[in-house]
Design a protein around this motif. Structure first.
Motif: not given
Length: 189
Positions: A92-102
């Motif tokens: 979460a520290s990367y911000g709300p619009n950080a690229p998601p991952g899976a």
């Protein structure tokens, strides 16, 4: 000759499998409404696109940075999806619009895009079960895909300020199974 025709008819009918009762069919079609709700949620349809540029955010905006599907669904040469999308969501520290991952972040390959944005229920239903368009998956493989694939599961834990799929995953899987077990009947219209 008559015995041969009778045997052929019996074998042909047996190959069709058991037909659901009208009540089972009605329940299965109702279950498909839940399947449709999940498949046409932004977490799913942002990657199941008719063109070659994925969408992003809940509003389905074209992906920034000129991102495209590429020949295998993993992005263009020199800009694969994995450039920004890791194996898991960033903290979460990367911000709300950080690229998601899976794991194995990608789009469906171009030969079976499974594009269902805006499709009416009957067409969506037919597409999902059409093995020529769904990556050669029968109902068992489809059920495994929606219940176990980590990229699919990401839709319920998308991180950042993204809305998760609104139907609990176990409920979705149960509804998908109910629909599939009845032979995947499609809504009338």
């Amino acid at each position: 000759m008559r015995i041969l025709l009778t045997c052929s008819l019996v074998l042909a009918l047996a190959a069709c499998g058991p037909r659901p009762s009208p009540e089972q069919r009605e329940k299965a079609v109702a279950a498909f409404a839940t399947v449709q709700k999940v498949f046409q949620h932004p977490r799913c349809q942002n990657c199941h696109i008719p063109g070659d540029q994925p969408l992003q955010f809940d509003q389905g905006q074209p992906h920034a940075m000129g991102v495209v599907r590429g020949p295998e669904g993993k992005g263009a040469a020199g800009l694969p999806c994995a450039t920004c999308h890791g194996e898991k969501n960033l903290p979460a520290s990367y911000g709300p619009n950080a690229p998601p991952g899976a794991p194995h972040w990608q789009l469906p390959p171009p030969d079976h895009k499974m594009a269902w944005i805006g499709l009416p229920p009957k067409q969506l239903c037919e597409m999902i079960q059409d093995q020529k368009r769904n990556g050669d998956r029968d109902f068992a493989a489809l059920l495994k895909h929606v219940s176990e694939d980590k990229l699919v599961l990401w839709g319920w834990e998308p991180g950042g300020n993204r809305l998760p799929v609104p139907v609990p995953h176990d409920e979705f899987v149960a509804q998908f199974k109910l629909w599939a077990d009845a032979g995947g009947p499609c809504p009338a219209a």
